[in-house]
Design a protein around this motif. Structure first.
Motif, PDB file in Angstrom:
ATOM      1  N   ASP A 353       0.628  -1.190  -0.027  1.00 42.62           N
ATOM      2  CA  ASP A 353       0.023  -0.064  -0.028  1.00 42.62           C
ATOM      3  C   ASP A 353       1.009   1.054  -0.097  1.00 42.62           C
ATOM      4  OD1 ASP A 353      -2.355  -1.468  -0.131  1.00 42.62           O
ATOM      5  OD2 ASP A 353      -2.698  -1.262   2.008  1.00 42.62           O
ATOM      6  N   ILE A 354       1.958   1.287   0.740  1.00 41.81           N
ATOM      7  CA  ILE A 354       2.871   2.218   0.679  1.00 41.81           C
ATOM      8  C   ILE A 354       3.503   2.648  -0.733  1.00 41.81           C
ATOM      9  CG2 ILE A 354       5.168   3.266   1.968  1.00 41.81           C
ATOM     10  CD1 ILE A 354       4.198   1.649   4.338  1.00 41.81           C
ATOM     11  N   VAL A 355       4.072   1.646  -1.121  1.00 37.91           N
ATOM     12  CA  VAL A 355       4.756   1.567  -2.617  1.00 37.91           C
ATOM     13  C   VAL A 355       3.530   2.207  -3.674  1.00 37.91           C
ATOM     14  CG1 VAL A 355       5.668   0.421  -4.413  1.00 37.91           C
ATOM     15  CG2 VAL A 355       6.421   0.065  -2.083  1.00 37.91           C
ATOM     16  N   LEU A 356       2.165   1.652  -3.671  1.00 44.33           N
ATOM     17  CA  LEU A 356       1.244   2.050  -4.614  1.00 44.33           C
ATOM     18  C   LEU A 356       0.969   3.578  -4.149  1.00 44.33           C
ATOM     19  CD1 LEU A 356      -1.100  -0.998  -4.440  1.00 44.33           C
ATOM     20  CD2 LEU A 356      -0.119   0.171  -6.577  1.00 44.33           C
ATOM     21  N   ALA A 357       0.798   3.937  -2.902  1.00 45.71           N
ATOM     22  CA  ALA A 357       0.598   5.335  -2.462  1.00 45.71           C
ATOM     23  C   ALA A 357       1.634   6.323  -3.129  1.00 45.71           C
ATOM     24  CB  ALA A 357       0.482   5.517  -1.129  1.00 45.71           C
ATOM     25  N   MET A 358       3.020   5.715  -2.812  1.00 47.94           N
ATOM     26  CA  MET A 358       4.043   6.483  -3.428  1.00 47.94           C
ATOM     27  C   MET A 358       4.064   6.867  -4.894  1.00 47.94           C
ATOM     28  SD  MET A 358       8.101   5.087  -3.285  1.00 47.94           S
ATOM     29  CE  MET A 358       7.672   4.510  -1.760  1.00 47.94           C
ATOM     30  N   TYR A 359       3.569   6.107  -5.625  1.00 51.73           N
ATOM     31  CA  TYR A 359       3.478   6.067  -7.424  1.00 51.73           C
ATOM     32  C   TYR A 359       2.034   6.788  -7.531  1.00 51.73           C
ATOM     33  CZ  TYR A 359       7.112   2.906  -8.444  1.00 51.73           C
ATOM     34  OH  TYR A 359       8.515   2.330  -8.696  1.00 51.73           O
ATOM     35  N   ALA A 360       1.110   6.844  -6.679  1.00 51.50           N
ATOM     36  CA  ALA A 360      -0.216   7.341  -6.924  1.00 51.50           C
ATOM     37  C   ALA A 360       0.001   8.966  -6.563  1.00 51.50           C
ATOM     38  CB  ALA A 360      -1.243   6.806  -6.311  1.00 51.50           C
ATOM     39  N   LYS A 361       0.721   9.329  -5.749  1.00 51.48           N
ATOM     40  CA  LYS A 361       0.561  10.604  -5.164  1.00 51.48           C
ATOM     41  C   LYS A 361       0.790  11.779  -6.242  1.00 51.48           C
ATOM     42  CE  LYS A 361       0.075  13.521  -1.773  1.00 51.48           C
ATOM     43  NZ  LYS A 361      -1.226  13.728  -1.123  1.00 51.48           N
ATOM     44  N   PRO A 362       1.571  11.562  -7.099  1.00 54.29           N
ATOM     45  CA  PRO A 362       1.946  12.727  -8.279  1.00 54.29           C
ATOM     46  C   PRO A 362       0.570  12.814  -8.954  1.00 54.29           C
ATOM     47  CG  PRO A 362       3.586  11.070  -8.275  1.00 54.29           C
ATOM     48  CD  PRO A 362       2.575  10.739  -7.355  1.00 54.29           C
ATOM     49  N   VAL A 363      -0.063  11.970  -9.404  1.00 56.28           N
ATOM     50  CA  VAL A 363      -1.427  11.930  -9.875  1.00 56.28           C
ATOM     51  C   VAL A 363      -2.421  12.996  -9.374  1.00 56.28           C
ATOM     52  CG1 VAL A 363      -3.459  10.687 -10.898  1.00 56.28           C
ATOM     53  CG2 VAL A 363      -1.147   9.699 -10.978  1.00 56.28           C
ATOM     54  N   GLU A 364      -2.386  12.817  -7.996  1.00 54.86           N
ATOM     55  CA  GLU A 364      -3.216  13.689  -7.013  1.00 54.86           C
ATOM     56  C   GLU A 364      -2.742  15.180  -7.216  1.00 54.86           C
ATOM     57  OE1 GLU A 364      -3.716  14.463  -2.361  1.00 54.86           O
ATOM     58  OE2 GLU A 364      -3.584  12.455  -3.102  1.00 54.86           O
TER      59      GLU A 364
END
Length: 373
Positions: A353-364
């Protein structure tokens, strides 16, 4: 007092200092041992002294004609070209057409990788007819003499962080601010990260304290904040990696601080390991977006930080890895989705979940930035 004396303890080496620094490196036992360990791990335990002697002979031959900083950087460029071909699927650039090769810029960028962020910025400048940058590097990475020699040979200057008291810290930051001004006055560009330390959670955010440091020299000269900032030719830079070679290591650190462990203590050579991993690890595609020089009226560091973040978020190149992590379905990218799924499957379950959030944050961040435009 000359400029050389004012900045001698922090500035990069000059041409006349190159030969001496190279000789110190070749004689440095830890430097030679590190090469033996990383390049000849299987042999270094058996024939250590012979391997080290051969490394010294090779380096003495390879570096015998290096006498200037430019020649050092040409040597670095050959390694860089090789690294790009082996560990990326291509590096692309945007925004350089809006910049003047004859000007000095203060490039302030997001920070994902200790060594590769400024290296990719430099590569783009070098291959597009610009001078390379002077690189700001924290003294926490220079605990070993050989590390300091290597960095200062490659146009790095030292940011002193290990100051014990407020007075010492103020003196160090004043010197640093004056050095930035001095470099820009020489039309020498600077690379500096938007905050101390890498953005381990994928959220790139500028620390206003760094911008206040920029202004210290302007304040000393009694120039208003807004006027002085305009003279710095500040350019936000967004560096995007399709795959972060350090994503699991960053996630492990975040996991440790968010669980019952409560804190994370780095091992002695963890920063060096991160640098090596960043260099040799697979990165997929890489994009570096140079923003536009900030010339608006900024009354304070918080306003300026917000403007820098706005450009970094808006210009950040979103790869399928980012969009997939943010839960988007991408038609026509089935193979990339499969590769990303395999990458995430290899991540320990507690870190996924931490790794996925790391990649997702720039989209937000990108969505918010583009809503404001």
């Amino acid at each position: 007092m000359s400029d050389t004396d004012l900045f001698k303890d922090i500035r990069p080496y000059r041409d006349e200092e190159v030969a001496g620094a190279i000789q110190r490196l070749i004689r440095d036992e830890e430097f030679i041992s590190a090469i033996a360990h990383y390049r000849f791990a299987a042999l270094s335990n058996v024939g250590g002294p012979i391997i080290k002697a051969l490394i010294r002979l090779y380096l003495s031959w390879r570096w015998r004609k290096l006498n200037t900083v430019r020649e050092i950087q040409q040597e670095v460029a050959s390694y860089m070209s090789n690294m790009i071909s082996k560990t990326t699927q291509g590096v692309t650039y945007s925004g350089l057409d809006k910049l003047d090769p004859n000007k000095g810029y203060l490039f302030i960028s997001n920070h994902r990788d200790i060594a590769m962020d400024p290296a990719f910025v430099n590569w783009g400048l070098h291959t597009n007819g610009f001078n390379t940058v002077r690189i700001a590097i924290g003294d926490n990475l220079l605990r070993k003499p050989c590390a300091a020699e290597l960095m200062r040979l490659n146009k790095s200057f030292i940011v002193k962080r290990a100051m014990k008291g407020p007075r010492e810290m103020m003196k160090a930051f004043s010197q640093l601010s004056a050095y930035l001004r001095h470099s820009l006055d020489e039309n020498q560009s600077i690379w500096i990260a938007q905050k101390e330390g890498r953005a381990k959670d994928g959220c790139d955010k500028t620390d206003p304290a760094i911008l206040k440091m920029f202004y210290m020299e302007g304040k000393r000269q009694k120039i208003p904040f807004a006027d002085y900032i305009k003279t710095l030719n500040l350019v936000p830079v967004s560096i995007s990696y399709e795959y972060d070679p350090g994503d699991q290591a960053k996630a492990r650190e975040l996991y440790a601080t968010s669980t019952s462990q409560g804190a994370y203590e780095k091992r002695e050579f963890e920063d060096v390991e991160s640098i090596v991993q960043g260099i040799v690890g697979q990165k997929g595609r890489v994009h570096v977006a140079f923003g536009e020089p900030l010339q608006a009226e900024f009354d304070n560091a918080d306003q300026l930080a917000s403007a820098i973040d706005q450009q970094i978020y808006a210009n950040y190149h979103l790869f399928p890895t980012n969009l997939l992590a943010a839960g988007q379905t991408l038609d026509g990218h089935e193979e990339e989705a499969k590769v990303f799924a395999q990458h995430i499957a290899a991540v320990p379950s507690e870190l996924k979940d931490i790794v996925l959030a790391m990649y997702a944050k720039p989209v937000e961040n990108s969505l918010h930035a583009n809503e404001r435009v």
